[in-house]
Design a protein around this motif. Structure first.
Motif, PDB file in Angstrom:
ATOM      1  N   SER A 196      -1.588  26.425-122.047  1.00  0.00           N
ATOM      2  CA  SER A 196      -2.303  26.022-120.836  1.00  0.00           C
ATOM      3  C   SER A 196      -3.203  27.162-120.368  1.00  0.00           C
ATOM      4  O   SER A 196      -3.017  28.322-120.765  1.00  0.00           O
ATOM      5  CB  SER A 196      -1.333  25.646-119.714  1.00  0.00           C
ATOM      6  N   VAL A 197      -4.166  26.818-119.548  1.00  0.00           N
ATOM      7  CA  VAL A 197      -5.088  27.807-119.009  1.00  0.00           C
ATOM      8  C   VAL A 197      -5.489  27.370-117.598  1.00  0.00           C
ATOM      9  O   VAL A 197      -5.501  26.169-117.294  1.00  0.00           O
ATOM     10  CB  VAL A 197      -6.316  27.974-119.939  1.00  0.00           C
ATOM     11  N   THR A 198      -5.759  28.355-116.748  1.00  0.00           N
ATOM     12  CA  THR A 198      -6.178  28.060-115.378  1.00  0.00           C
ATOM     13  C   THR A 198      -7.561  28.654-115.150  1.00  0.00           C
ATOM     14  O   THR A 198      -7.811  29.799-115.540  1.00  0.00           O
ATOM     15  CB  THR A 198      -5.172  28.640-114.362  1.00  0.00           C
ATOM     16  N   ILE A 199      -8.428  27.864-114.546  1.00  0.00           N
ATOM     17  CA  ILE A 199      -9.805  28.295-114.247  1.00  0.00           C
ATOM     18  C   ILE A 199      -9.964  28.368-112.738  1.00  0.00           C
ATOM     19  O   ILE A 199      -9.615  27.411-112.033  1.00  0.00           O
ATOM     20  CB  ILE A 199     -10.834  27.312-114.842  1.00  0.00           C
ATOM     21  N   ASN A 200     -10.501  29.471-112.260  1.00  0.00           N
ATOM     22  CA  ASN A 200     -10.601  29.663-110.814  1.00  0.00           C
ATOM     23  C   ASN A 200     -12.027  29.655-110.281  1.00  0.00           C
ATOM     24  O   ASN A 200     -12.269  30.106-109.167  1.00  0.00           O
ATOM     25  CB  ASN A 200      -9.916  30.983-110.419  1.00  0.00           C
ATOM     26  N   ASN A 201     -12.951  29.149-111.058  1.00  0.00           N
ATOM     27  CA  ASN A 201     -14.326  29.082-110.560  1.00  0.00           C
ATOM     28  C   ASN A 201     -14.516  27.863-109.658  1.00  0.00           C
ATOM     29  O   ASN A 201     -13.734  26.923-109.701  1.00  0.00           O
ATOM     30  CB  ASN A 201     -15.305  29.024-111.739  1.00  0.00           C
ATOM     31  N   GLY A 202     -15.584  27.902-108.889  1.00  0.00           N
ATOM     32  CA  GLY A 202     -15.899  26.772-108.018  1.00  0.00           C
ATOM     33  C   GLY A 202     -16.187  27.203-106.596  1.00  0.00           C
ATOM     34  O   GLY A 202     -16.034  28.377-106.249  1.00  0.00           O
ATOM     35  N   ASP A 203     -16.644  26.241-105.795  1.00  0.00           N
ATOM     36  CA  ASP A 203     -16.982  26.498-104.398  1.00  0.00           C
ATOM     37  C   ASP A 203     -16.661  25.246-103.583  1.00  0.00           C
ATOM     38  O   ASP A 203     -16.839  24.125-104.080  1.00  0.00           O
ATOM     39  CB  ASP A 203     -18.481  26.831-104.275  1.00  0.00           C
ATOM     40  N   PRO A 204     -16.209  25.437-102.327  1.00  0.00           N
ATOM     41  CA  PRO A 204     -15.869  24.265-101.503  1.00  0.00           C
ATOM     42  C   PRO A 204     -17.015  23.275-101.319  1.00  0.00           C
ATOM     43  O   PRO A 204     -16.774  22.085-101.126  1.00  0.00           O
ATOM     44  CB  PRO A 204     -15.487  24.896-100.149  1.00  0.00           C
ATOM     45  N   GLY A 261     -18.153  25.293-112.418  1.00  0.00           N
ATOM     46  CA  GLY A 261     -17.679  26.000-111.231  1.00  0.00           C
ATOM     47  C   GLY A 261     -18.514  27.235-110.926  1.00  0.00           C
ATOM     48  O   GLY A 261     -18.848  27.516-109.767  1.00  0.00           O
ATOM     49  N   LEU A 262     -18.893  27.960-111.972  1.00  0.00           N
ATOM     50  CA  LEU A 262     -19.711  29.150-111.780  1.00  0.00           C
ATOM     51  C   LEU A 262     -21.110  28.766-111.292  1.00  0.00           C
ATOM     52  O   LEU A 262     -21.670  29.428-110.394  1.00  0.00           O
ATOM     53  CB  LEU A 262     -19.791  29.940-113.091  1.00  0.00           C
ATOM     54  N   ALA A 263     -21.654  27.705-111.866  1.00  0.00           N
ATOM     55  CA  ALA A 263     -22.947  27.209-111.376  1.00  0.00           C
ATOM     56  C   ALA A 263     -22.826  26.850-109.893  1.00  0.00           C
ATOM     57  O   ALA A 263     -23.736  27.131-109.098  1.00  0.00           O
ATOM     58  CB  ALA A 263     -23.400  25.998-112.194  1.00  0.00           C
ATOM     59  N   GLY A 264     -21.708  26.256-109.513  1.00  0.00           N
ATOM     60  CA  GLY A 264     -21.472  25.915-108.111  1.00  0.00           C
ATOM     61  C   GLY A 264     -21.409  27.144-107.215  1.00  0.00           C
ATOM     62  O   GLY A 264     -21.974  27.160-106.117  1.00  0.00           O
ATOM     63  N   GLY A 297     -26.989  19.073 -99.259  1.00  0.00           N
ATOM     64  CA  GLY A 297     -28.161  18.466 -99.891  1.00  0.00           C
ATOM     65  C   GLY A 297     -28.926  19.472-100.738  1.00  0.00           C
ATOM     66  O   GLY A 297     -29.212  19.247-101.915  1.00  0.00           O
ATOM     67  N   THR A 298     -29.252  20.592-100.138  1.00  0.00           N
ATOM     68  CA  THR A 298     -29.933  21.660-100.867  1.00  0.00           C
ATOM     69  C   THR A 298     -29.025  22.202-101.969  1.00  0.00           C
ATOM     70  O   THR A 298     -29.487  22.506-103.071  1.00  0.00           O
ATOM     71  CB  THR A 298     -30.325  22.800 -99.887  1.00  0.00           C
ATOM     72  N   PHE A 299     -27.732  22.282-101.671  1.00  0.00           N
ATOM     73  CA  PHE A 299     -26.771  22.751-102.664  1.00  0.00           C
ATOM     74  C   PHE A 299     -26.804  21.892-103.930  1.00  0.00           C
ATOM     75  O   PHE A 299     -26.786  22.406-105.052  1.00  0.00           O
ATOM     76  CB  PHE A 299     -25.356  22.728-102.068  1.00  0.00           C
ATOM     77  N   GLN A 300     -26.865  20.572-103.753  1.00  0.00           N
ATOM     78  CA  GLN A 300     -26.851  19.689-104.924  1.00  0.00           C
ATOM     79  C   GLN A 300     -28.064  19.946-105.823  1.00  0.00           C
ATOM     80  O   GLN A 300     -27.939  19.982-107.052  1.00  0.00           O
ATOM     81  CB  GLN A 300     -26.821  18.223-104.499  1.00  0.00           C
ATOM     82  N   ALA A 301     -29.231  20.141-105.227  1.00  0.00           N
ATOM     83  CA  ALA A 301     -30.422  20.433-106.031  1.00  0.00           C
ATOM     84  C   ALA A 301     -30.264  21.775-106.754  1.00  0.00           C
ATOM     85  O   ALA A 301     -30.547  21.896-107.951  1.00  0.00           O
ATOM     86  CB  ALA A 301     -31.665  20.439-105.137  1.00  0.00           C
ATOM     87  N   ARG A 302     -29.765  22.764-106.034  1.00  0.00           N
ATOM     88  CA  ARG A 302     -29.591  24.092-106.638  1.00  0.00           C
ATOM     89  C   ARG A 302     -28.527  24.088-107.733  1.00  0.00           C
ATOM     90  O   ARG A 302     -28.583  24.898-108.668  1.00  0.00           O
ATOM     91  CB  ARG A 302     -29.149  25.091-105.562  1.00  0.00           C
ATOM     92  N   LEU A 303     -27.536  23.206-107.569  1.00  0.00           N
ATOM     93  CA  LEU A 303     -26.470  23.137-108.566  1.00  0.00           C
ATOM     94  C   LEU A 303     -27.057  22.752-109.933  1.00  0.00           C
ATOM     95  O   LEU A 303     -26.664  23.289-110.977  1.00  0.00           O
ATOM     96  CB  LEU A 303     -25.425  22.119-108.107  1.00  0.00           C
TER      97      LEU A 303
END
Lengths: 269, 269, 269
Positions: free
Chosen positions: C184-192, C230-233, C244-250
């Protein structure tokens, strides 16, 4: 006739309730706006669920905080699902919003909207042409377009419709007119750029459902949704180079709009 | 052979006509691009209507200024609706655009596109692989992808197809080739970022329908739509950090593009 | 028990493979997220194809590099198409991802997801509530919502599920947990902010399919997709004024994220 006086603080309290309760809003909406509707509900602080299979729509509607029925891209099967979901919502004591998008575009759509309107919606929402068509049975405007209509005739039609259906009727436009058949309120928030993106009217209906799902009373729910969305639109429009950037900013503003912002910026007539 | 010479000023006049007439464009398009298509039509100055129920599609097609038929996410029922709408449009004298998206992806899609192409579209629009498949009956490219194709072979196929179907054929690509079977024109506007967002090709087809709905002649309609959209793409790409921001800016530029901009920036070969 | 140790460099190599192979990913996904899914696949470097007609779905699935099955807006007919496509993919040796969106929302959805899970998915992906529902047969959470769940109970359920289904199970959340039943592996990337736009979970599933389509092994494919997205986020969230702006930047960040960025920014536990 009882006249209810809404102040900006009532609207602000409604927004606070929405953020606090985070209601689950079941959306039976049209294909074109499903993504922007889900994003707007998330931005505003509600939780969207989209599900239109006959096997589950009524189950989910009965469990959700509120239901949105939007006939924008209707099919015969979808009408049946909408009716079942509306009845399940009503049976479970959950409020629901009917948005008869483009009702004048065809006899099929008019028949479906007419039937759905008899199933006790909590709020019926449309532009002037749609509300006139619902009230008179005569197609007005071309499809989803809100042409110039006599404002007084529209208000009279909305008031009569609210009485005959026993629900709140919200007419969107440059000024939004909301009535329960006796009391009425006018909201003057908004920006012309909202008419340059698809789904503004549909999102307004979804936000009304979210307000209802948070336990806000119908007349106030419609007014608060339109004022909050309109104010977010005004703020998003400031310096927006065009409708694409505006749409992204509109979601930003819907998410960041505070109860204080709404109390300060709501324009109630 | 009559050769028609299009100048940038002809394209600019077409854009002016679109803005002036604000045609209602009925879109029978695929699920993935319905929102961006509606937004692009609104940005460009047209009025979109999406309606695909068998009970109303033909009624609405007959009343709209133009019809778009895009087979991106086809079902058997939708093919029947598309055929009925195309026939209703033709019967009412309304022009229509056929966009056989991914026609080589399956025999089902190929059969449907073949049938629809016999119903007298005003413009048939596709990428090189799609047009080759339509012309030869042999699948080319992988699904919706436009692989490298021999440009000369594609132009010959497009010309032959335009003659046999009696319509304008528009082949999109780095250079867009448009022919009515005798006259032809090449448009060199556009930006590679347009290929990094979904729906660029689909939007181009919708804009052709909007030009037709404004009364613009077919060859010019296809050329003006591709030049205007390509130029908006060039302007949107300047300084865009990536495809997400680019897509929002593309709508901004489509809305702000003036006839003068188009006259100055159109690249016709 | 074999424990596989993934390093950021393994993830970076997976991203390089995706960009190099540009796999065709067939998406049978829900109506709400089809556009953002197509855009995310294009941004990441894959090629999306959406096709859900019974007449062509299996043909296209057998030819694509990988298949995504997402039950977000399910219908009875669509379940049959999904099953046929999954079987065609498996028959052709193509990997596929099952995303049982909102599986606890209704018995209909639960039955469909249960059936599809027996058709040998390569990766089963869901949030904690969805994976618990799949593992226990008991609805958890409200609809598509991931409520607070006991992390240890979720990991145990995921591990047992991976063993019984013979596939990789990926549980998304603040920390993503991925298991093949032994390693198993755990990934901790991402943003709320990823939870404030619709379709983040659905896009993650699509990116897993893209990784599989590029020939990446299942456990690594799930981990690389979640780390990259997650890192892109995280990068998109920096200074974003709202969702809204976040989605475009993502989308911008997904397109510009390099293998080096991923090697430097992936957070594997």
């Amino acid at each position: 006739m009882t006249v209810m006086t809404l102040t900006p603080h009532h609207l602000a309290d409604a927004l606070t309730a929405l953020r606090w309760k985070r209601p689950l809003v079941h959306c039976l909406t049209n294909d074109v706006v499903s993504a922007v509707t889900a994003n707007a509900l998330l931005a505003a602080g509600a939780a969207p669920v989209m599900a239109h299979a006959p096997e589950e729509a009524a189950v989910i509607a009965a469990r959700a905080g509120a239901l949105l029925v939007n006939i924008g891209t209707l099919t015969r099967e979808r009408v049946d699902v909408m009716a079942a979901a509306a009845q399940a919502a009503t049976g479970a004591g959950a409020p629901w919003v009917l948005d008869p998008v483009g009702v004048g575009a065809s006899p099929f759509r008019q028949g479906a909207a007419g039937w759905l309107s008899t199933l006790k919606p909590t709020i019926l929402k449309g532009n002037a042409a749609e509300i006139l068509t619902m009230a008179t049975g005569e197609p007005a405007g071309r499809g989803v377009d809100a042409e110039e209509q006599n404002p007084r005739a529209v208000q009279d039609a909305a008031t009569a419709l609210a009485r005959s259906l026993g629900c709140v009727v919200a007419v969107t436009g440059e000024a939004d007119f909301i009535t329960d058949g006796s009391a009425s309120v006018t909201i003057n928030n908004g920006d012309p750029l909202m008419g340059r993106i698809t789904g503004s009217g549909c999102v307004a209906g979804a936000l009304m459902a979210a307000m209802l799902g948070a336990g806000v009373a119908p007349l106030l729910a419609a007014a608060a949704a339109l004022a909050a969305f309109g104010l977010a639109g005004e703020r998003a429009a400031k310096g927006a180079p065009g409708p694409g950037t505006f749409q992204a900013r509109l979601m930003d503003e819907l998410a960041s709009l505070s109860a204080e912002d709404l109390a300060a910026g709501a324009r109630i007539a």
